[in-house]
Design a protein around this motif. Sequence first.
Motif: not given
Length: 141
Positions: A5-18
Amino acid sequence: MSTTVSPFHIAIPVHNLDACRTFYRDILNCEEGRSSDHWVDFNFFGHQLVIHYKPKSTEDVHTNAVDGKSVPVPHYGVVLPWDTFQEFSKSIANKGVAFVIEPYVRFEGKVGEQATMFFFDPAGNALEFKAFKDMTQLFAK
């Protein structure tokens, strides 16, 4: 294929960062890493999750029927140990998370028995958390 098992990387969009930063840090208890004014890294249960600012989408949520429930697509999440799932689901419920699909057990007493739940982050990204009664059945047919 390796079974390590290796860590994965995922990037997701958000319109409200805070709001999303607060949600992942304070509700899901993810440790915050590097950040800028447009993105934030989190330790998402041993994996790298990056929330990136993107203007709000007007796209409707799509669902697929599974077990008579409407599963949001796309979604992402992690598989937790059984006991951790139970504790985590209670913790986030106590913090006021509204479930799209309440925690329940699928395939009870059968191959692939698993607990699962779905909810949205403040930007409308669907998350699924699950746990297998027997982790060796993660990919069992």
